[in-house]
Design a protein around this motif. Structure first.
Motif, PDB file in Angstrom:
ATOM      1  N   GLY A 183       0.819  -1.202   0.000  1.00 23.22           N
ATOM      2  CA  GLY A 183       0.000   0.000   0.000  1.00 23.22           C
ATOM      3  C   GLY A 183       0.850   1.247   0.000  1.00 23.22           C
ATOM      4  N   CYS A 184       1.778   1.303  -0.949  1.00 25.62           N
ATOM      5  CA  CYS A 184       2.762   2.386  -0.946  1.00 25.62           C
ATOM      6  C   CYS A 184       3.045   2.877  -2.361  1.00 25.62           C
ATOM      7  CB  CYS A 184       4.047   1.901  -0.278  1.00 25.62           C
ATOM      8  SG  CYS A 184       5.276   3.185   0.014  1.00 25.62           S
ATOM      9  N   PRO A 185       2.068   3.504  -3.027  1.00 25.71           N
ATOM     10  CA  PRO A 185       2.355   4.078  -4.342  1.00 25.71           C
ATOM     11  C   PRO A 185       3.429   5.170  -4.251  1.00 25.71           C
ATOM     12  CG  PRO A 185      -0.013   3.961  -3.944  1.00 25.71           C
ATOM     13  CD  PRO A 185       0.661   3.661  -2.633  1.00 25.71           C
ATOM     14  N   PHE A 186       4.265   5.203  -5.237  1.00 21.98           N
ATOM     15  CA  PHE A 186       5.358   6.181  -5.280  1.00 21.98           C
ATOM     16  C   PHE A 186       4.837   7.601  -5.070  1.00 21.98           C
ATOM     17  CE2 PHE A 186       7.898   9.181  -7.793  1.00 21.98           C
ATOM     18  CZ  PHE A 186       9.181   8.939  -7.327  1.00 21.98           C
ATOM     19  N   GLU A 187       3.738   7.929  -5.722  1.00 21.65           N
ATOM     20  CA  GLU A 187       3.230   9.303  -5.696  1.00 21.65           C
ATOM     21  C   GLU A 187       2.739   9.716  -4.314  1.00 21.65           C
ATOM     22  OE1 GLU A 187       3.420   7.760  -9.690  1.00 21.65           O
ATOM     23  OE2 GLU A 187       2.433   6.967  -7.873  1.00 21.65           O
ATOM     24  N   GLU A 188       2.427   8.752  -3.458  1.00 21.20           N
ATOM     25  CA  GLU A 188       1.907   9.087  -2.133  1.00 21.20           C
ATOM     26  C   GLU A 188       2.997   9.465  -1.142  1.00 21.20           C
ATOM     27  OE1 GLU A 188      -0.723   6.226  -0.484  1.00 21.20           O
ATOM     28  OE2 GLU A 188      -2.158   6.312  -2.167  1.00 21.20           O
ATOM     29  N   ILE A 189       4.250   9.094  -1.430  1.00 17.99           N
ATOM     30  CA  ILE A 189       5.311   9.377  -0.448  1.00 17.99           C
ATOM     31  C   ILE A 189       6.430  10.230  -1.035  1.00 17.99           C
ATOM     32  CG2 ILE A 189       4.795   7.284   0.861  1.00 17.99           C
ATOM     33  CD1 ILE A 189       7.390   6.081  -0.280  1.00 17.99           C
ATOM     34  N   THR A 190       6.177  10.849  -2.178  1.00 17.69           N
ATOM     35  CA  THR A 190       7.158  11.737  -2.788  1.00 17.69           C
ATOM     36  C   THR A 190       6.489  13.061  -3.134  1.00 17.69           C
ATOM     37  OG1 THR A 190       6.727  10.768  -4.966  1.00 17.69           O
ATOM     38  CG2 THR A 190       8.602   9.880  -3.730  1.00 17.69           C
ATOM     39  N   PRO A 191       7.269  14.127  -3.280  1.00 13.82           N
ATOM     40  CA  PRO A 191       6.690  15.432  -3.587  1.00 13.82           C
ATOM     41  C   PRO A 191       6.073  15.469  -4.985  1.00 13.82           C
ATOM     42  CG  PRO A 191       8.914  15.655  -2.701  1.00 13.82           C
ATOM     43  CD  PRO A 191       8.718  14.211  -3.014  1.00 13.82           C
ATOM     44  N   ALA A 192       5.171  16.415  -5.186  1.00 10.87           N
ATOM     45  CA  ALA A 192       4.629  16.693  -6.519  1.00 10.87           C
ATOM     46  C   ALA A 192       5.443  17.819  -7.155  1.00 10.87           C
ATOM     47  CB  ALA A 192       3.156  17.092  -6.407  1.00 10.87           C
ATOM     48  N   GLY A 193       5.237  18.014  -8.446  1.00 10.12           N
ATOM     49  CA  GLY A 193       5.899  19.111  -9.151  1.00 10.12           C
ATOM     50  C   GLY A 193       7.322  18.785  -9.532  1.00 10.12           C
ATOM     51  N   PRO A 194       8.016  19.765 -10.160  1.00  2.00           N
ATOM     52  CA  PRO A 194       9.381  19.524 -10.609  1.00  2.00           C
ATOM     53  C   PRO A 194      10.317  19.414  -9.403  1.00  2.00           C
ATOM     54  CG  PRO A 194       8.757  21.835 -10.926  1.00  2.00           C
ATOM     55  CD  PRO A 194       7.534  21.112 -10.465  1.00  2.00           C
ATOM     56  N   PRO A 195      11.409  18.597  -9.536  1.00  4.78           N
ATOM     57  CA  PRO A 195      11.747  17.735 -10.682  1.00  4.78           C
ATOM     58  C   PRO A 195      11.079  16.364 -10.624  1.00  4.78           C
ATOM     59  CG  PRO A 195      13.488  17.622  -9.062  1.00  4.78           C
ATOM     60  CD  PRO A 195      12.469  18.583  -8.503  1.00  4.78           C
ATOM     61  N   TRP A 196      10.216  16.151  -9.616  1.00  4.57           N
ATOM     62  CA  TRP A 196       9.654  14.824  -9.382  1.00  4.57           C
ATOM     63  C   TRP A 196       8.719  14.382 -10.494  1.00  4.57           C
ATOM     64  CZ3 TRP A 196      11.387  11.810  -5.465  1.00  4.57           C
ATOM     65  CH2 TRP A 196      12.252  12.453  -4.555  1.00  4.57           C
ATOM     66  N   GLU A 197       8.049  15.316 -11.119  1.00  4.44           N
ATOM     67  CA  GLU A 197       7.112  14.936 -12.176  1.00  4.44           C
ATOM     68  C   GLU A 197       7.816  14.320 -13.374  1.00  4.44           C
ATOM     69  OE1 GLU A 197       6.899  19.472 -14.057  1.00  4.44           O
ATOM     70  OE2 GLU A 197       5.263  18.680 -12.811  1.00  4.44           O
ATOM     71  N   ALA A 198       9.140  14.536 -13.474  1.00  3.13           N
ATOM     72  CA  ALA A 198       9.899  13.986 -14.602  1.00  3.13           C
ATOM     73  C   ALA A 198      10.476  12.602 -14.306  1.00  3.13           C
ATOM     74  CB  ALA A 198      11.033  14.939 -14.977  1.00  3.13           C
ATOM     75  N   VAL A 199      10.290  12.086 -13.100  1.00  2.00           N
ATOM     76  CA  VAL A 199      10.816  10.763 -12.767  1.00  2.00           C
ATOM     77  C   VAL A 199      10.148   9.724 -13.662  1.00  2.00           C
ATOM     78  CG1 VAL A 199      10.922   8.986 -10.969  1.00  2.00           C
ATOM     79  CG2 VAL A 199      11.386  11.380 -10.394  1.00  2.00           C
ATOM     80  N   SER A 200      10.954   8.835 -14.209  1.00  2.00           N
ATOM     81  CA  SER A 200      10.453   7.885 -15.200  1.00  2.00           C
ATOM     82  C   SER A 200       9.455   6.900 -14.584  1.00  2.00           C
ATOM     83  CB  SER A 200      11.608   7.095 -15.809  1.00  2.00           C
ATOM     84  OG  SER A 200      12.145   6.191 -14.850  1.00  2.00           O
ATOM     85  N   LYS A 201       8.599   6.370 -15.454  1.00  2.00           N
ATOM     86  CA  LYS A 201       7.630   5.360 -15.021  1.00  2.00           C
ATOM     87  C   LYS A 201       8.336   4.159 -14.412  1.00  2.00           C
ATOM     88  CE  LYS A 201       3.923   2.345 -16.679  1.00  2.00           C
ATOM     89  NZ  LYS A 201       3.129   1.903 -17.857  1.00  2.00           N
ATOM     90  N   ASN A 202       9.467   3.790 -14.985  1.00  2.97           N
ATOM     91  CA  ASN A 202      10.161   2.608 -14.510  1.00  2.97           C
ATOM     92  C   ASN A 202      10.727   2.795 -13.105  1.00  2.97           C
ATOM     93  OD1 ASN A 202      10.539  -0.020 -15.253  1.00  2.97           O
ATOM     94  ND2 ASN A 202      12.491   0.323 -16.258  1.00  2.97           N
ATOM     95  N   LEU A 203      11.196   4.003 -12.806  1.00  2.00           N
ATOM     96  CA  LEU A 203      11.658   4.278 -11.447  1.00  2.00           C
ATOM     97  C   LEU A 203      10.496   4.307 -10.470  1.00  2.00           C
ATOM     98  CD1 LEU A 203      14.458   6.918 -12.019  1.00  2.00           C
ATOM     99  CD2 LEU A 203      14.701   4.801 -10.743  1.00  2.00           C
ATOM    100  N   ARG A 204       9.346   4.798 -10.918  1.00  2.00           N
ATOM    101  CA  ARG A 204       8.162   4.848 -10.060  1.00  2.00           C
ATOM    102  C   ARG A 204       7.615   3.452  -9.760  1.00  2.00           C
ATOM    103  NH1 ARG A 204       5.361   9.954 -10.355  1.00  2.00           N
ATOM    104  NH2 ARG A 204       6.566  11.437 -11.580  1.00  2.00           N
ATOM    105  N   THR A 205       7.942   2.495 -10.620  1.00  2.00           N
ATOM    106  CA  THR A 205       7.408   1.142 -10.462  1.00  2.00           C
ATOM    107  C   THR A 205       8.525   0.172 -10.073  1.00  2.00           C
ATOM    108  OG1 THR A 205       7.594   0.846 -12.875  1.00  2.00           O
ATOM    109  CG2 THR A 205       5.466   1.546 -11.994  1.00  2.00           C
ATOM    110  N   ALA A 206       9.368  -0.237 -11.031  1.00  2.00           N
ATOM    111  CA  ALA A 206      10.406  -1.234 -10.741  1.00  2.00           C
ATOM    112  C   ALA A 206      11.399  -0.731  -9.700  1.00  2.00           C
ATOM    113  CB  ALA A 206      11.133  -1.614 -12.027  1.00  2.00           C
ATOM    114  N   GLY A 207      11.851   0.509  -9.847  1.00  2.00           N
ATOM    115  CA  GLY A 207      12.821   1.040  -8.897  1.00  2.00           C
ATOM    116  C   GLY A 207      12.238   1.167  -7.499  1.00  2.00           C
TER     117      GLY A 207
END
Length: 319
Positions: A278-302
């Motif tokens: 129960g820990c989606p990447f978006e719930e525990i990281t900031p919004a906006g730049p530079p976070w919005e540019a983090v790749s899908k693969n880092l948000r999932t596999a990483g």
């Protein structure tokens, strides 16, 4: 090193990443103009620090060609009695495979290569299977690489006195056991290496995770006015240290709760650990730049890899 083997898993790109021999200067965005940032796309930054006594090259990138580009950038500043020094932050391939330009029989510009004794201890012979893997996949990049160890070694701390600037080199383990960071007190600037990254640094093992987190706290505790990283945009600034700390704190909280619910400490490979914990990447990281540019693969596999590391560490710490 397993961290950069993540490019095979691969949090750094949607497909196996291809290296390049490009080295691009990055325009100064407010840091002291005695620091030059040079980027080897798509992977890593290296740095030149111009002091009264020395030009200090921090890391040598991925092969002799990229190291040659760094040397070309340094040459205009090498006049009078000013000499070149090379620093290895750690022995991962993307930081040290250009060393042969500065030491050994193929040296083009002999210079001391400074690293921790632990960094020298990580160097492998020429029959290293990992180097062979890289050479087989990208011979035009890695074929000429001859692993070359640092030759001026220290244990925990070393000061390079450039007269106008003093570089404090100090052990910053966790990402790897041999990792070094650099602080320049006169300009309150931190070169964090791989000890902090966007979106997160990787610990070399579950056991190293608390060490990595302690290093992040120590780096933030220096209260730098400017911070530069090997794997983060140059405008990330010192806030990235605090964002990395907050990420691991939130990850620990979610993983502790998940273990209490019965989520296994060693989830099977097919388990969607992000959903299970129960820990989606978006719930525990900031919004906006530079976070919005983090790749899908880092948000999932990483991110999933970080969850697995945290679960394993929490389970071992509870024993």
């Amino acid at each position: 090193h397993p961290d950069r083997l993540d490019r095979w898993i691969n949090p750094h790109a949607a497909a196996p990443m291809k290296h390049t021999n490009l080295v691009e200067p990055i325009a100064n965005q407010g840091w002291d103009d005695r620091i030059l940032v040079l980027h080897n796309p798509p992977l890593v930054n290296a740095f030149l620090i111009i002091t009264t006594r020395f030009v200090i090259l921090v890391d040598t990138l991925i092969d002799p060609t990229t190291a040659g580009a760094l040397l070309d950038a340094a040459r205009p500043h090498l006049y009078g009695e000013r000499s070149l020094l090379v620093v290895n932050t750690h022995a991962d391939y993307d930081h040290i495979f250009g060393n042969q330009l500065f030491a050994g029989p193929e040296a083009v510009h002999p210079a001391p290569i400074i690293g921790r004794r632990a960094t020298a201890g990580r160097f492998k012979p020429f029959d290293d299977p990992y180097l062979h893997k890289l050479q087989a996949e990208e011979p035009e990049i890695f074929g000429p690489v001859r692993p070359t160890s640092p030759n001026l070694l220290f244990e925990e701390t070393l000061i390079l006195d450039g007269e106008d600037l003093k570089l404090e080199l100090f052990a910053a383990p966790g990402h790897t056991g041999d990792h070094t960071a650099i602080y320049i007190p006169e300009i309150k600037t931190l070169l964090a290496g791989d000890a902090a990254e966007l979106p997160f640094p990787y610990a070399e093992s579950p056991a190293a995770l608390p060490v990595l987190r302690a290093t992040l706290l120590a780096l933030a505790g220096r209260r730098p006015a400017a911070a530069l990283y090997c794997h983060a945009p140059v405008d990330s600034g010192p806030q990235l240290l605090h964002d990395n700390i907050a990420y691991f704190d939130a990850l620990e909280e979610r993983c502790r709760a998940a273990l209490a619910r019965g989520v296994p400490a060693d989830p099977p490979a097919e388990m969607d650990v992000i959903r299970a914990v129960g820990c989606p990447f978006e719930e525990i990281t900031p919004a906006g730049p530079p976070w919005e540019a983090v790749s899908k693969n880092l948000r999932t596999a990483g991110h999933a890899q970080q969850i697995r590391t945290m679960l394993a560490w929490l389970a071992s710490a509870a024993r």
